[in-house]
Structure formats: C-alpha cells, structure tokens
Design a protein around this motif. Structure first.
Motif, mmCIF file in Angstrom:
data_model
loop_
_atom_site.group_PDB
_atom_site.id
_atom_site.type_symbol
_atom_site.label_atom_id
_atom_site.label_comp_id
_atom_site.label_asym_id
_atom_site.label_seq_id
_atom_site.Cartn_x
_atom_site.Cartn_y
_atom_site.Cartn_z
ATOM 1 N N ASP A 184 0.817 -1.209 0.000
ATOM 2 C CA ASP A 184 0.000 0.000 0.000
ATOM 3 C C ASP A 184 0.851 1.259 0.000
ATOM 4 O O ASP A 184 0.451 2.287 -0.533
ATOM 5 N N VAL A 185 2.001 1.175 0.621
ATOM 6 C CA VAL A 185 2.891 2.323 0.739
ATOM 7 C C VAL A 185 4.323 1.808 0.832
ATOM 8 O O VAL A 185 4.567 0.694 1.306
ATOM 9 N N ILE A 186 5.261 2.597 0.355
ATOM 10 C CA ILE A 186 6.682 2.254 0.407
ATOM 11 C C ILE A 186 7.352 3.110 1.473
ATOM 12 O O ILE A 186 7.101 4.318 1.562
ATOM 13 N N LYS A 222 4.843 3.642 -8.436
ATOM 14 C CA LYS A 222 3.632 4.475 -8.389
ATOM 15 C C LYS A 222 2.856 4.279 -7.088
ATOM 16 O O LYS A 222 1.620 4.255 -7.067
ATOM 17 N N LYS A 223 3.567 4.142 -5.995
ATOM 18 C CA LYS A 223 2.969 4.007 -4.684
ATOM 19 C C LYS A 223 3.293 5.241 -3.840
ATOM 20 O O LYS A 223 4.320 5.904 -4.061
ATOM 21 N N PRO A 224 2.448 5.555 -2.854
ATOM 22 C CA PRO A 224 2.831 6.602 -1.897
ATOM 23 C C PRO A 224 4.125 6.204 -1.197
ATOM 24 O O PRO A 224 4.351 5.030 -0.911
ATOM 25 N N ILE A 225 4.961 7.187 -0.915
ATOM 26 C CA ILE A 225 6.252 6.941 -0.282
ATOM 27 C C ILE A 225 6.313 7.688 1.042
ATOM 28 O O ILE A 225 5.950 8.868 1.117
ATOM 29 N N TYR A 226 6.745 7.003 2.078
ATOM 30 C CA TYR A 226 7.012 7.616 3.384
ATOM 31 C C TYR A 226 8.512 7.552 3.648
ATOM 32 O O TYR A 226 9.189 6.617 3.201
#
Length: 291
Positions: A184-186, A222-226
């Motif tokens: 879901d997120v990286i 193309k994933k949200p990145i934190y």
C-alpha cells in the motif's frame, strides 16, 4: 490519514522552531518527548512477534487516539532477546511454511481491534547488507513468498490495515518487490550522520542528496512513499540544513506523503567506529540558539 500542516515547535538545533511543511509528520518517540506536541500525524511503534505483549498495542492505540494520530507499527519477525532468535534460513522457511502463523494472527487480530488507522511495516530493510537482521538478504524469491504470506495471513485478521514495504534503499532492492497487491505504501530509511559524510565523502551531504538515491529507485512503482525513519546527527549548521531540506521535501519529492522522525539512540552500532548515533531531539537549550 490525519493531516498535519506544520511540525511541532521545539527548542532544539535539531528541530528548528519554525519548520513549516505541508507533509504529515510523525515520530518514533519511546520516551514521550513529543507527547504534548501538536501537529504530529503519526505515532510509530516497534514490536517483535516473539514474546510479544499485544496489550502494548492497545496502549499505543489509546495514546495515538488521544492525540489524533495514526499508527505505524513496525513488526519485526524475531525476538528482542538475541539468544531466542531463529537462524535466518529457518526463519524464512518457517514463515513460508506457516510455522509462525500463530505469531502473525496474535498481532494482527489485535490490530484488527484497534480504533486507529494502522499501517504495518513488516520485516523492514530486507536489503540491508550489514547482517543486523536475520531477515535481511534472504533470496529474493524467499523474501517475496514470506512477505506475501504475512500480508495474506494478516489481512484475514486486520482487514483495514495498510501494509508498508520498507527498505534501506540499496541498489538491489527491486529484486525484493512483492507485487502491487501486497504493497500500500513504500517506506524509506534516511539518516544524516555528519561524521560519516565527512569521512566517506569529504563533505556534508544534504537531505535531498541522500533521499534522492532511494527515492528514485522506487518511484516507478507508483505508490505513496514515506520516510519511515529519519535521523539527523551533526553540528548546528548541518542539522539546520537538513531541516531546511525536510521543509522543502514535498517540492523535491512529489510522491513523498509523510516523514517520521526516529527520536532515539540508534539501536545497533554503525559499521567501523561510528557507534550508535544519538538521533534524539535536544531540548536543553534556549530558543534563541535555534534561529
């Protein structure tokens, strides 16, 4: 996710008093230094899945809810007691074959009972080459099978949880990508240690320079990145320059969705002579020194 338009006002050269940012900001804060600070969007906690006290998750949930924060849970597939840790090959085989399903179910069943919005960061920094984690540098196919098994098992207990594929940022990281439906997120780990920069590069490296390396390696997904772990250690000029980089992070890194500070002494020594850097925010000086 809760939104934070500015980071807290702290009297520290490691955390400038005016650090306006449009990105949500979070903390791993085991000593509670940020407990009364407003504008924190994410509370980060770490948990082993052996010898786990699931009640601590309920406590973290209450703490986060009272402060209107989301939860990021880093779940480590081992015991925090070194003598109880399972060898790397046995750990990988055991996860893939379901030997540790009870561990997964115990934690994720509890996560499913929490009120907070939860993201789970499991077996982080699988691309680390230092040997600190028994799950690092498994064969990529084994890591992918283990990660997928974890997510599939956990989703049955915690349907609303999100899952973070979290890495150190090494060049080999792409071999470990488990697939879009499992991510879901990286999450990235970004640390600025001035002594290391001077010794290895002959100069200070910036937040943008170090972040760019890992960021560019994962944007194709193309994933949200934190930035799941951010740490800064150096003199005032170095640290303030880094915070200026954090301030402008959303401009330089448009896929970046949140930054979470690691407000603790490093858990494991860095290689060579660098020891355990102290990433904690200093709060023992006057406000005038932060200007």
């Amino acid at each position: 996710m809760a939104q934070a338009l500015s980071t807290p006002d702290l009297n520290s050269p490691r955390f400038p008093r005016e650090l306006d940012s449009i990105l949500p900001f979070g903390v791993y804060d085991p000593h509670g230094s940020f407990k009364n600070e407003r504008g924190i969007a994410i509370e980060h906690v770490f948990l082993p899945w052996q010898d786990v006290n699931v009640q601590s998750l309920h406590s973290a949930d209450s703490y986060a809810m009272a402060r209107e924060r989301d939860l990021l849970i880093t779940l480590e597939p081992w015991s925090w007691s070194p003598e109880k840790r399972i060898p790397r090959r046995a750990l990988a085989d055991g996860i893939i074959n379901g030997r540790f399903d009870e561990n997964i179910q115990r934690v994720c069943r509890t996560v499913g009972q929490l009120r907070s919005h939860v993201t789970i960061r499991w077996a982080h920094e699988m691309d680390d080459t230092s040997g600190r984690y028994t799950w690092s540098l498994w064969e990529p196919r084994d890591y992918i099978r283990a990660y997928r098994h974890f997510v599939e098992t956990c989703r049955r207990e915690a349907a609303s949880a999100r899952f973070m594929w979290a890495l150190k940022g090494e060049n080999l990281l792409n071999a470990f990508y488990p697939g879009d439906e499992y991510v879901d997120v990286i999450g990235l780990s970004i640390f600025g240690l001035q002594d290391y920069d001077i010794d290895k590069f002959g100069r200070n490296r910036s937040f943008e320079e170090i972040t760019r390396i890992s960021y560019d390696r994962v944007t194709s997904y193309k994933k949200p990145i934190y930035i799941a772990e951010l740490g800064i250690h150096g003199d005032d000029e170095y640290t303030l320059a880094w915070w200026n980089g954090v301030r402008n992070a959303s401009v330089k890194f448009p896929a970046l969705q949140a930054i979470i500070y690691f407000n603790e002494v490093e858990t494991y020594p860095w290689p060579e002579h660098y020891g355990r850097p102290d990433w904690r925010v200093r709060r023992d000086i006057g406000a005038d020194e932060t200007q």
